[in-house]
Write a protein that holds these residues in place. Structure first.
Motif, mmCIF file in Angstrom:
data_model
loop_
_atom_site.group_PDB
_atom_site.id
_atom_site.type_symbol
_atom_site.label_atom_id
_atom_site.label_comp_id
_atom_site.label_asym_id
_atom_site.label_seq_id
_atom_site.Cartn_x
_atom_site.Cartn_y
_atom_site.Cartn_z
ATOM 1 N N THR A 260 0.843 -1.188 0.000
ATOM 2 C CA THR A 260 0.000 0.000 0.000
ATOM 3 C C THR A 260 0.878 1.237 0.000
ATOM 4 O O THR A 260 1.858 1.302 0.742
ATOM 5 C CB THR A 260 -0.924 0.025 1.232
ATOM 6 O OG1 THR A 260 -1.717 -1.163 1.249
ATOM 7 C CG2 THR A 260 -1.850 1.231 1.203
ATOM 8 N N VAL A 261 0.523 2.213 -0.830
ATOM 9 C CA VAL A 261 1.210 3.505 -0.865
ATOM 10 C C VAL A 261 0.142 4.593 -0.812
ATOM 11 O O VAL A 261 -0.773 4.615 -1.644
ATOM 12 C CB VAL A 261 2.057 3.669 -2.132
ATOM 13 C CG1 VAL A 261 2.658 5.077 -2.198
ATOM 14 C CG2 VAL A 261 3.162 2.625 -2.191
ATOM 15 N N ALA A 262 0.229 5.487 0.169
ATOM 16 C CA ALA A 262 -0.692 6.615 0.283
ATOM 17 C C ALA A 262 0.132 7.885 0.442
ATOM 18 O O ALA A 262 0.970 7.984 1.345
ATOM 19 C CB ALA A 262 -1.635 6.438 1.468
ATOM 20 N N LEU A 263 -0.091 8.847 -0.454
ATOM 21 C CA LEU A 263 0.651 10.102 -0.421
ATOM 22 C C LEU A 263 -0.330 11.238 -0.182
ATOM 23 O O LEU A 263 -1.215 11.496 -1.004
ATOM 24 C CB LEU A 263 1.400 10.317 -1.738
ATOM 25 C CG LEU A 263 2.378 11.486 -1.778
ATOM 26 C CD1 LEU A 263 3.538 11.261 -0.812
ATOM 27 C CD2 LEU A 263 2.908 11.705 -3.189
ATOM 28 N N GLY A 264 -0.190 11.901 0.963
ATOM 29 C CA GLY A 264 -1.073 13.002 1.315
ATOM 30 C C GLY A 264 -0.330 14.325 1.352
ATOM 31 O O GLY A 264 0.887 14.404 1.149
#
Length: 609
Positions: A260-264
């Motif tokens: 999983t990759v999440a960029l905020g």
């Protein structure tokens, strides 16, 4: 006379919180009871308005799902006042009147604290009122080069969704111009019922022009932080761009090290209007083992497997070992065996360039030749866009081969390269898009200096006939190859081209078409063409049928199609769709050429192409 004007809340900004009635419905005890009749009456001849009402109705959903206890039905009815009204706002009707009668009583008058013992009939009556059109529309300020969206221009149907979409587009336009914190600041929507007009005013607050700040890792990972930053390639100090932010996240996903990759985005800006990017990752399992199998009535059984080690040295390196054993119980010459190893290292020369090294050995027992070879090599790969990538390298190989012309050894140096465009929607079961792979491999034989070029083309296209997921898919494939600069008698046998079998022409025996040397001896050709067409028809949710025709050509000269012979096959197939990929069963027979007879059966995983 002053026209009747009414201010409407169209949810320009996202709503927060939950509805009390929804909580009461889910918390209510009691078993399901029979609801005798649920009816809808819409005071309009427009079929799409009735469809919109029933689509939005929580009562209809409750009936369909069997949630018919009195408390659940009353709660659903109370939800429907708002849901139906908003659904008709979306259709451009703002004088909506909704009445919901539960056994003759208006649902809004039934207290939730004193539930009914039973419910027999519910009548939903809706008067949408007249359609409205946009009057004065103001959406400002907008970035240079952007005007008022046509969907909310004066005179256009006043659908509420058009307002939300226009605001979303305006905010996104500011973000694309570098204003990462753009947002709708104030809005006013007035309905003039006498004029049947909707006036909309929305003020956008662009905020400052933002530059990328630091990449801040918010979760732990077994991949070293400096390697994560190198792979991500966040351009610190450059003007913010949503597309650049998406590329940063995509690079990390392509590395294969993360599940999983999440960029905020940081909520507050740093000095100099810089915005830090907040990264959260979940590591993939470090090791993976996989197996595969294919079965053909002529080629026999092929078994394959791989072992994968992710993040080998803590820098998202990936080591993969592949093994294959083919021709088991087949009639295609004998057992084929191969074992290869490849190590990929991301971000070796910038975030979009990876390096790799590989080594392998192979033994092949084909109808026209046998060979034993080993090879080593290294190279670079680059992802230019989401769809376009390339690889190029250098390799050394040694092969000993025996065919109709004798036994020979081939020490060679090669420069393999490939350019790939992959625009398919799904790799193993494509329904739309295109795929194109162009390969070129200049080579030189080290003992006598013979030089040449092997080039290949693989082009595929997919078209779904309709917008539904279950629509028929037409698929086509063109393959071509050439071996130039070397005579047929001097060419390494495993670099020559054959046709027939599951990868080229189904219905024809494996590698049955080559070049006739006379006296019953054959060899591969210097050129190759293959065409495949398929119609993939769904048969319910899990099954599908396929009709196909394949044709192939092998030539004795390097120009495809200039010499040699054609053969063709056709057949039908069955597909069983699993969560991973369809299981494939094809039955085919020859329809042209002299290289085969009788039925051929193929069983495998994934579509044929």
């Amino acid at each position: 006379m002053t026209p009747h004007r009414r201010r409407l809340g169209l949810r320009i900004r996202p709503p927060f919180g939950a509805l009390l009635v929804a909580f009461l419905a889910t918390a209510a005890p009691g078993g399901a009871q029979a609801l005798e009749r649920l009816s809808y009456e819409v005071a309009s001849r427009e079929a799409h308005l009735r469809a919109a009402v029933e689509r939005a109705s929580a009562l209809r959903a409750a009936e369909r799902e069997g949630r018919t206890s009195p408390r659940e039905l009353v709660a659903a009815a109370l939800l429907d006042y708002r849901r139906i009204t908003e659904a008709l706002y979306a259709e451009g009707h703002y004088s909506v009147v909704v009445s919901i009668q539960i056994d003759g009583r208006e649902a809004a008058d039934i207290p939730l604290t004193a539930p009914l013992a039973r419910i027999d009939t519910i009548a939903v009556r809706v008067d949408p009122g007249p359609p409205f059109r946009f009057g004065a529309s103001t959406l400002a300020p907008l970035p240079p080069g952007h005007g008022l969206p046509e969907a909310i221009a004066p005179g256009r149907p006043a659908r509420s969704g058009a307002v939300r979409e226009a605001v979303r587009e305006a905010v996104e336009a500011w973000r694309e111009a570098g204003h990462a914190k753009a947002r709708p600041a104030r809005d006013r929507v007035l309905a003039d019922h006498a004029a049947r007009r909707l006036d909309v005013t929305v003020e956008i607050e662009p905020g400052p022009r933002v530059r990328f700040g630091r990449l801040r890792q918010m979760t732990p990972s077994a991949v070293r932080s400096e390697r994560i930053e190198a792979i991500a390639g966040l351009p610190e100090g450059e003007v913010f761009s949503p597309a650049t932010a998406r590329r940063v996240a995509d690079r990390l996903r392509r590395s294969g090290a993360f599940a999983t990759v999440a960029l905020g985005e940081a909520e507050t800006l740093s000095p100099g209007d810089r915005m830090d990017m907040l990264l959260s990752v979940v590591d993939e399992r470090p090791r993976r083992l996989g197996f595969g199998a294919e079965l053909s009535s002529f080629e026999g059984l092929e078994l394959s497997g791989y072992w994968l080690h992710r993040n080998l040295f803590g820098g998202a390196e990936r080591l993969r070992l592949d093994g294959r054993l083919g021709g088991i119980g087949g009639q295609s010459g004998g057992l084929d065996q191969s074992l290869t190893a490849r190590l990929d290292v991301p971000a070796v020369y910038g975030p979009d360039t990876r390096g790799f090294v590989h080594a392998g050995g192979e033994r092949r027992e084909e109808p026209d030749f046998t060979s034993l070879g080993v090879s080593v090599g290294a190279g670079l790969g680059r992802d230019f866009t989401e769809n376009l990538s390339a690889e190029a390298g250098i390799a050394l190989s040694w092969t000993r081969a025996t065919d109709a012309l004798g036994t020979r050894s081939y020490p060679m140096a090669m420069l393999p390269a490939q350019l790939t465009w992959d625009g398919r929607d799904k790799r193993l079961d494509a329904t739309r898009g295109h795929f194109l792979a162009l390969g070129a491999m200049p080579f030189i034989t080290l003992d006598d200096g013979t030089a040449g070029l092997r080039a290949t083309l693989d082009a595929r296209g997919y078209q779904r006939l309709g917008d539904e997921d279950g629509a028929t898919v037409l698929a086509g494939r063109l393959q071509a190859g050439t071996l130039a600069g070397v005579a047929l008698a001097d060419a390494r046998p495993d670099l020559l081209f054959h046709s027939g079998g599951g990868g080229t022409v189904r219905g024809q025996p494996y590698q049955s078409l080559g070049v006739d040397l006379g006296g019953g001896a054959t060899t591969g050709g210097l050129s190759f063409l293959a065409l495949s067409l398929e119609a993939r028809v769904p048969l319910g949710e899990r099954f599908g049928a396929v009709a196909f025709v394949d044709a192939g050509h092998v030539g004795s000269t390097a120009l495809p199609g200039s010499s040699g012979n054609w053969h063709a096959g056709a057949g039908i197939g069955l597909r069983y769709h699993t969560a991973f990929a369809p299981i494939r069963l094809d039955i085919a027979a020859p329809v042209a050429g002299t290289t085969g007879q009788g039925l051929q059966i193929y069983l495998g995983i994934g579509q044929s192409f």
